[in-house]
Design an enzyme around this catalytic site. Structure first.
Site, PDB file in Angstrom:
ATOM      1  N   PRO A   1      36.612 -29.461  -0.802  1.00  0.00           N
ATOM      2  CG  PRO A   1      37.976 -29.640   1.042  1.00  0.00           C
ATOM      3  CD  PRO A   1      37.061 -28.707   0.354  1.00  0.00           C
ATOM      4  CD  GLU A   2      32.178 -31.416  -4.505  1.00  0.00           C
ATOM      5  OE1 GLU A   2      31.532 -32.360  -5.011  1.00  0.00           O
ATOM      6  OE2 GLU A   2      32.265 -30.303  -5.038  1.00  0.00           O
TER       7      GLU A   2
ATOM      8  NE  ARG B   1      36.806 -18.508   1.733  1.00  0.00           N
ATOM      9  CZ  ARG B   1      36.373 -18.820   0.530  1.00  0.00           C
ATOM     10  NH1 ARG B   1      35.258 -19.479   0.399  1.00  0.00           N
ATOM     11  NH2 ARG B   1      37.046 -18.483  -0.519  1.00  0.00           N
TER      12      ARG B   1
ATOM     13  NE  ARG C   1      14.272 -38.083   0.363  1.00  0.00           N
ATOM     14  CZ  ARG C   1      15.169 -37.707   1.249  1.00  0.00           C
ATOM     15  NH1 ARG C   1      15.462 -36.443   1.385  1.00  0.00           N
ATOM     16  NH2 ARG C   1      15.773 -38.608   1.990  1.00  0.00           N
TER      17      ARG C   1
END
Length: 276
Positions: free
Chosen positions: A2-3, A116, A155
């Site tokens: 799930p994103e 899990r 960055r």
DNA sequence: AGCTACTCCTGGTAGC
DNA sequence: TGCTACCAGGAGTAGC
């Protein structure tokens, strides 16, 4: 996994079933899911509270709680890889992987399920403490080509790990990072400070378009894990251009899609369309 | 600061 | 068929 699109889909589907409900009881089958609180502490915090609002921040699912009309904290869930959420009648069997179940005042139950044991359902008196480090929402007005261009320049990191860093941008995971980079024609190992403003504007647009299209299709389901709270698979997996397509041909150039490992993550790309 | 390795987990699968 | 070994990975953490 799930994103953002999957969590958004879940939030939309469970919102009408949860908002306004009062939590009447709770059952915890795996304490670590609570992320620190003991079972009694968690029960004391949530039982009797009303679910006032259900929303999403990055990959977090959040339910604001109230007592007597006053805010009293929030449930903050993260599904990690295999977490699932269901709102069903109390007679529904949640199966062997149930971790936490909340009984609601209309005879339904909120079930938090995870094969899990990595998923978390935490109670936070101040949810901002759990969500405060997150980067901008990719679908918000904050996420603009100008912001991304400057953030990438600031960055000096490789693009793939940077896009997966939730403090940089909230909500992308392995699938949508790979798909967005392919659509933008950018190599996952390219250094962020060498992406020009034109390319970064394109990346900004492709990230937003990829996420929007995935939300429209209720997310991606390619294994047994992700399903909507109604039990249906998403449909975006049929649209993958690179993820899980190693050895198959690129939809743009016909060359082979390649799988490499970047930061311990499987990473899929077309070496011809995504130059370094 | 940014990278790598390791941890947590278990169902699925490749290989024998 | 049945066993073992390994793989997937989000995020936190440690160490360089």
């Amino acid at each position: 996994m799930p994103e953002l699109p999957e969590v958004e889909t879940i939030a939309r589907l469970i919102r009408p079933r949860l908002v306004g409900r009062r939590i009447e009881g709770c059952e915890v089958r795996w304490t670590r899911t609570l992320g620190g609180l003991s079972r009694p502490e968690f029960a004391r915090a949530v039982v009797g509270a009303r679910l006032a609002r259900v929303w999403r921040r990055g990959k977090f699912l959040v339910a604001d709680l109230e007592r007597g009309g006053r805010a009293c904290g929030a449930l903050v869930g993260h599904l990690r890889m295999t977490g699932r959420v269901h709102v069903e009648s109390s007679t529904w069997d949640p199966g062997p992987y149930l971790k936490v179940r909340l009984a609601l005042d209309d005879g339904t139950c909120f079930s938090f399920i995870d094969v899990r044991k990595f998923a978390r359902l935490r109670f936070a008196r101040e949810p901002e403490l759990l969500l405060g480090d997150l980067g901008p929402e990719p679908l918000s007005d904050e996420f603009t080509p100008a912001w991304l261009a400057e953030a990438l320049r600031a960055r000096g990191r490789r693009l793939k790990p940077l896009l997966l860093d939730q403090t940089f941008l909230a909500g992308l995971g392995n699938i949508y990072a790979d798909e967005s980079l392919f659509r933008a024609g950018l190599h996952p190992l390219a250094r962020s400070d060498r992406v020009g403003s034109e390319r970064s504007a394109r990346l900004c647009g492709e990230i937003r378009a990829t996420l929007r299209e995935a939300i429209d299709r209720e997310g991606s389901s390619f294994d047994v894990f992700y399903r909507t709270p109604e039990g249906n698979p998403g449909r975006y997996q049929d649209e993958f251009k690179v993820y899980g397509r190693a050895g198959k041909s690129c939809t743009l150039c016909g060359g082979p899609i390649v799988r490499i490992v970047v930061g311990q993550r499987g990473t899929h790309l077309c070496p011809r369309c995504q130059r370094r």
